[in-house]
Design a protein around this motif. Structure first.
Motif, PDB file in Angstrom:
ATOM      1  N   LEU A 174       0.833  -1.199   0.000  1.00  0.00           N
ATOM      2  CA  LEU A 174       0.000   0.000   0.000  1.00  0.00           C
ATOM      3  C   LEU A 174       0.869   1.250   0.000  1.00  0.00           C
ATOM      4  O   LEU A 174       0.574   2.229  -0.699  1.00  0.00           O
ATOM      5  N   THR A 175       1.942   1.202   0.752  1.00  0.00           N
ATOM      6  CA  THR A 175       2.869   2.340   0.785  1.00  0.00           C
ATOM      7  C   THR A 175       3.533   2.537  -0.568  1.00  0.00           C
ATOM      8  O   THR A 175       3.665   3.670  -1.064  1.00  0.00           O
ATOM      9  N   GLU A 176       3.964   1.438  -1.170  1.00  0.00           N
ATOM     10  CA  GLU A 176       4.606   1.522  -2.487  1.00  0.00           C
ATOM     11  C   GLU A 176       3.635   2.012  -3.549  1.00  0.00           C
ATOM     12  O   GLU A 176       4.004   2.819  -4.421  1.00  0.00           O
ATOM     13  N   ALA A 177       2.378   1.560  -3.482  1.00  0.00           N
ATOM     14  CA  ALA A 177       1.385   2.010  -4.459  1.00  0.00           C
ATOM     15  C   ALA A 177       1.136   3.510  -4.332  1.00  0.00           C
ATOM     16  O   ALA A 177       1.010   4.224  -5.342  1.00  0.00           O
ATOM     17  N   ALA A 178       1.066   4.002  -3.109  1.00  0.00           N
ATOM     18  CA  ALA A 178       0.884   5.436  -2.910  1.00  0.00           C
ATOM     19  C   ALA A 178       2.075   6.214  -3.434  1.00  0.00           C
ATOM     20  O   ALA A 178       1.918   7.287  -4.035  1.00  0.00           O
ATOM     21  N   ARG A 179       3.280   5.673  -3.243  1.00  0.00           N
ATOM     22  CA  ARG A 179       4.475   6.365  -3.734  1.00  0.00           C
ATOM     23  C   ARG A 179       4.497   6.387  -5.258  1.00  0.00           C
ATOM     24  O   ARG A 179       4.863   7.399  -5.876  1.00  0.00           O
ATOM     25  N   VAL A 180       4.091   5.287  -5.901  1.00  0.00           N
ATOM     26  CA  VAL A 180       4.054   5.231  -7.362  1.00  0.00           C
ATOM     27  C   VAL A 180       3.035   6.227  -7.921  1.00  0.00           C
ATOM     28  O   VAL A 180       3.252   6.860  -8.965  1.00  0.00           O
ATOM     29  N   ASP A 181       1.914   6.402  -7.198  1.00  0.00           N
ATOM     30  CA  ASP A 181       0.881   7.343  -7.640  1.00  0.00           C
ATOM     31  C   ASP A 181       1.262   8.788  -7.382  1.00  0.00           C
ATOM     32  O   ASP A 181       0.492   9.703  -7.698  1.00  0.00           O
ATOM     33  N   GLY A 182       2.425   9.017  -6.800  1.00  0.00           N
ATOM     34  CA  GLY A 182       2.899  10.373  -6.579  1.00  0.00           C
ATOM     35  C   GLY A 182       2.447  10.994  -5.268  1.00  0.00           C
ATOM     36  O   GLY A 182       2.553  12.215  -5.100  1.00  0.00           O
ATOM     37  N   ALA A 183       1.950  10.185  -4.354  1.00  0.00           N
ATOM     38  CA  ALA A 183       1.505  10.711  -3.066  1.00  0.00           C
ATOM     39  C   ALA A 183       2.706  10.962  -2.165  1.00  0.00           C
ATOM     40  O   ALA A 183       3.523  10.075  -1.943  1.00  0.00           O
ATOM     41  N   GLY A 184       2.806  12.178  -1.653  1.00  0.00           N
ATOM     42  CA  GLY A 184       3.859  12.499  -0.702  1.00  0.00           C
ATOM     43  C   GLY A 184       3.526  11.984   0.689  1.00  0.00           C
ATOM     44  O   GLY A 184       2.448  11.420   0.918  1.00  0.00           O
ATOM     45  N   PRO A 185       4.428  12.177   1.646  1.00  0.00           N
ATOM     46  CA  PRO A 185       4.183  11.667   3.007  1.00  0.00           C
ATOM     47  C   PRO A 185       2.909  12.206   3.636  1.00  0.00           C
ATOM     48  O   PRO A 185       2.148  11.445   4.236  1.00  0.00           O
ATOM     49  N   LEU A 186       2.668  13.516   3.491  1.00  0.00           N
ATOM     50  CA  LEU A 186       1.480  14.090   4.113  1.00  0.00           C
ATOM     51  C   LEU A 186       0.199  13.603   3.446  1.00  0.00           C
ATOM     52  O   LEU A 186      -0.812  13.365   4.121  1.00  0.00           O
ATOM     53  N   LYS A 187       0.214  13.468   2.129  1.00  0.00           N
ATOM     54  CA  LYS A 187      -0.973  12.977   1.430  1.00  0.00           C
ATOM     55  C   LYS A 187      -1.240  11.516   1.800  1.00  0.00           C
ATOM     56  O   LYS A 187      -2.388  11.117   1.992  1.00  0.00           O
ATOM     57  N   PHE A 188      -0.181  10.716   1.890  1.00  0.00           N
ATOM     58  CA  PHE A 188      -0.329   9.323   2.302  1.00  0.00           C
ATOM     59  C   PHE A 188      -0.906   9.251   3.720  1.00  0.00           C
ATOM     60  O   PHE A 188      -1.793   8.439   4.005  1.00  0.00           O
ATOM     61  N   PHE A 189      -0.412  10.115   4.580  1.00  0.00           N
ATOM     62  CA  PHE A 189      -0.899  10.143   5.962  1.00  0.00           C
ATOM     63  C   PHE A 189      -2.360  10.583   6.012  1.00  0.00           C
ATOM     64  O   PHE A 189      -3.178   9.954   6.703  1.00  0.00           O
ATOM     65  N   ARG A 190      -2.711  11.611   5.261  1.00  0.00           N
ATOM     66  CA  ARG A 190      -4.065  12.164   5.324  1.00  0.00           C
ATOM     67  C   ARG A 190      -5.082  11.274   4.621  1.00  0.00           C
ATOM     68  O   ARG A 190      -6.183  11.064   5.139  1.00  0.00           O
ATOM     69  N   ASP A 191      -4.749  10.749   3.460  1.00  0.00           N
ATOM     70  CA  ASP A 191      -5.739  10.054   2.637  1.00  0.00           C
ATOM     71  C   ASP A 191      -5.794   8.551   2.870  1.00  0.00           C
ATOM     72  O   ASP A 191      -6.783   7.909   2.507  1.00  0.00           O
ATOM     73  N   ILE A 192      -4.758   7.982   3.459  1.00  0.00           N
ATOM     74  CA  ILE A 192      -4.727   6.532   3.628  1.00  0.00           C
ATOM     75  C   ILE A 192      -4.668   6.127   5.102  1.00  0.00           C
ATOM     76  O   ILE A 192      -5.521   5.384   5.599  1.00  0.00           O
ATOM     77  N   LEU A 193      -3.677   6.629   5.819  1.00  0.00           N
ATOM     78  CA  LEU A 193      -3.510   6.195   7.202  1.00  0.00           C
ATOM     79  C   LEU A 193      -4.627   6.678   8.112  1.00  0.00           C
ATOM     80  O   LEU A 193      -5.135   5.919   8.951  1.00  0.00           O
ATOM     81  N   LEU A 194      -5.019   7.946   7.975  1.00  0.00           N
ATOM     82  CA  LEU A 194      -6.071   8.457   8.857  1.00  0.00           C
ATOM     83  C   LEU A 194      -7.407   7.723   8.676  1.00  0.00           C
ATOM     84  O   LEU A 194      -8.038   7.345   9.674  1.00  0.00           O
ATOM     85  N   PRO A 195      -7.884   7.497   7.433  1.00  0.00           N
ATOM     86  CA  PRO A 195      -9.125   6.715   7.298  1.00  0.00           C
ATOM     87  C   PRO A 195      -9.013   5.304   7.856  1.00  0.00           C
ATOM     88  O   PRO A 195      -9.967   4.791   8.458  1.00  0.00           O
ATOM     89  N   LEU A 196      -7.853   4.669   7.681  1.00  0.00           N
ATOM     90  CA  LEU A 196      -7.675   3.330   8.228  1.00  0.00           C
ATOM     91  C   LEU A 196      -7.639   3.332   9.754  1.00  0.00           C
ATOM     92  O   LEU A 196      -7.953   2.315  10.392  1.00  0.00           O
ATOM     93  N   SER A 197      -7.277   4.457  10.342  1.00  0.00           N
ATOM     94  CA  SER A 197      -7.111   4.528  11.796  1.00  0.00           C
ATOM     95  C   SER A 197      -8.353   5.030  12.515  1.00  0.00           C
ATOM     96  O   SER A 197      -8.303   5.221  13.738  1.00  0.00           O
ATOM     97  N   ARG A 198      -9.452   5.245  11.820  1.00  0.00           N
ATOM     98  CA  ARG A 198     -10.587   5.926  12.448  1.00  0.00           C
ATOM     99  C   ARG A 198     -11.169   5.128  13.615  1.00  0.00           C
ATOM    100  O   ARG A 198     -11.595   5.728  14.621  1.00  0.00           O
ATOM    101  N   THR A 199     -11.206   3.786  13.533  1.00  0.00           N
ATOM    102  CA  THR A 199     -11.747   3.024  14.659  1.00  0.00           C
ATOM    103  C   THR A 199     -10.798   3.092  15.858  1.00  0.00           C
ATOM    104  O   THR A 199     -11.250   3.186  17.006  1.00  0.00           O
ATOM    105  N   ASN A 200      -9.506   3.059  15.602  1.00  0.00           N
ATOM    106  CA  ASN A 200      -8.547   3.205  16.696  1.00  0.00           C
ATOM    107  C   ASN A 200      -8.644   4.588  17.327  1.00  0.00           C
ATOM    108  O   ASN A 200      -8.556   4.733  18.553  1.00  0.00           O
ATOM    109  N   ILE A 201      -8.815   5.604  16.479  1.00  0.00           N
ATOM    110  CA  ILE A 201      -8.949   6.970  16.989  1.00  0.00           C
ATOM    111  C   ILE A 201     -10.194   7.090  17.854  1.00  0.00           C
ATOM    112  O   ILE A 201     -10.170   7.709  18.930  1.00  0.00           O
TER     113      ILE A 201
END
Length: 282
Positions: A174-201
């Motif tokens: 998933l990290t590699e796919a985001a990097r290939v799509d041109g997602a920077g660290p902040l975009k990866f954090f905002r668009d992928i990690l945060l939605p995945l973490s919503r139940t933990n949050i």
């Protein structure tokens, strides 16, 4: 395979009912006491039926307060507790998310040392470091302020550890796919990690909100202005008045009102709370 044994089922239900009664009976007594007059509990007998003073007690405690306790009206104290609890819960989650993201996804010198340094602070609760923390807060002029109430309690090694463990379970693909799509660290954090973490949050928010709401020792130290008293401090002051008999009907009305915000948070976020604690596959 679980066997169906009627006697065992009956015993299990009796144990559960007994547990509910033990937990709920003091709450019921507090609710009943909040509807009674100031002398109804002085005889030594505990009334078990509601009284006629419900509206008077709650109206007085919400907007007038108790003059003998030195505490302001509970509406102000509950507002202070709410601000403090929200600031602690949101601050802890925000800082823990960012720190866990940095530790897992960035390669920098002494990365593991930084993590273990944060983790070791679990052995240093507020009570252990309270004197130097108070000195820092006083030197910064944050006594009698919302910043002084909340900022020293915001850092959380527990939340950082939990988010780090979750981020480690995110597939590298998933990290590699985001990097290939041109997602920077902040975009990866905002668009992928945060939605995945919503139940933990959500699960952590419930725990941290109750943690902040129930704080007593730290607000007691950093507040001398009644305008910044929290509701837990107010209950303590009302129950231990000098040269007077505690007005238990008003104390219990305060206790009942103080229970409501944590109960509302737990009920509203119950589904996310349970899911965030038990979910293992993302």
């Amino acid at each position: 395979m679980v066997e169906n044994r009627p006697l065992l089922n009956l015993l299990s239900h009796l144990v559960l009912i007994a547990g509910v009664v033990v937990v709920a009976f003091p709450v019921y007594v507090a609710i009943i006491a909040s509807t009674r007059g100031p002398t109804d509990f002085m005889s030594g007998l505990i009334p078990l039926l509601p009284g006629p003073h419900t509206l008077d007690n709650y109206r007085r405690i919400m907007f007038s307060g108790v003059s003998t306790s030195g505490a302001p009206p509970i509406a102000l104290m509950m507002t202070n507790s709410l601000v403090m609890a929200l600031a602690i819960a949101i601050g802890k989650i925000a800082i823990s998310l960012i720190s866990a993201f940095a530790i897992v996804y960035f390669r920098f010198p002494f990365r593991q040392l930084a993590f273990w340094t944060i983790f070791i602070t679990l052995m240093l609760p507020v009570e252990v470091r309270i004197v130097p923390t108070f000195k820092v807060v006083a030197d910064l002029g944050m006594l009698n302020s919302y910043a002084g109430l909340s900022i020293p309690l915001i850092a959380s090694a527990t939340a950082t550890f939990l988010f780090r463990q979750f981020f480690l379970t995110v597939p590298d693909e998933l990290t590699e796919a985001a990097r290939v799509d041109g997602a920077g660290p902040l975009k990866f954090f905002r668009d992928i990690l945060l939605p995945l973490s919503r139940t933990n949050i959500a699960a952590l928010f419930v725990i941290l909100f109750i943690y902040g709401w129930n704080q007593y020792l730290w607000p007691l130290l950093v507040t001398t202005d009644p305008g910044y008293y929290t509701v837990v401090m107010g209950i303590k002051r009302m129950a231990e008045v000098a040269d007077a008999i505690p007005q238990w009907n008003l104390v219990m009305a305060t206790v009942v009102l103080a229970m409501l915000p944590p109960v509302v948070v737990v009920v509203v976020m119950q589904r996310f709370f349970v899911k965030g604690l038990v979910e293992s596959e993302k």
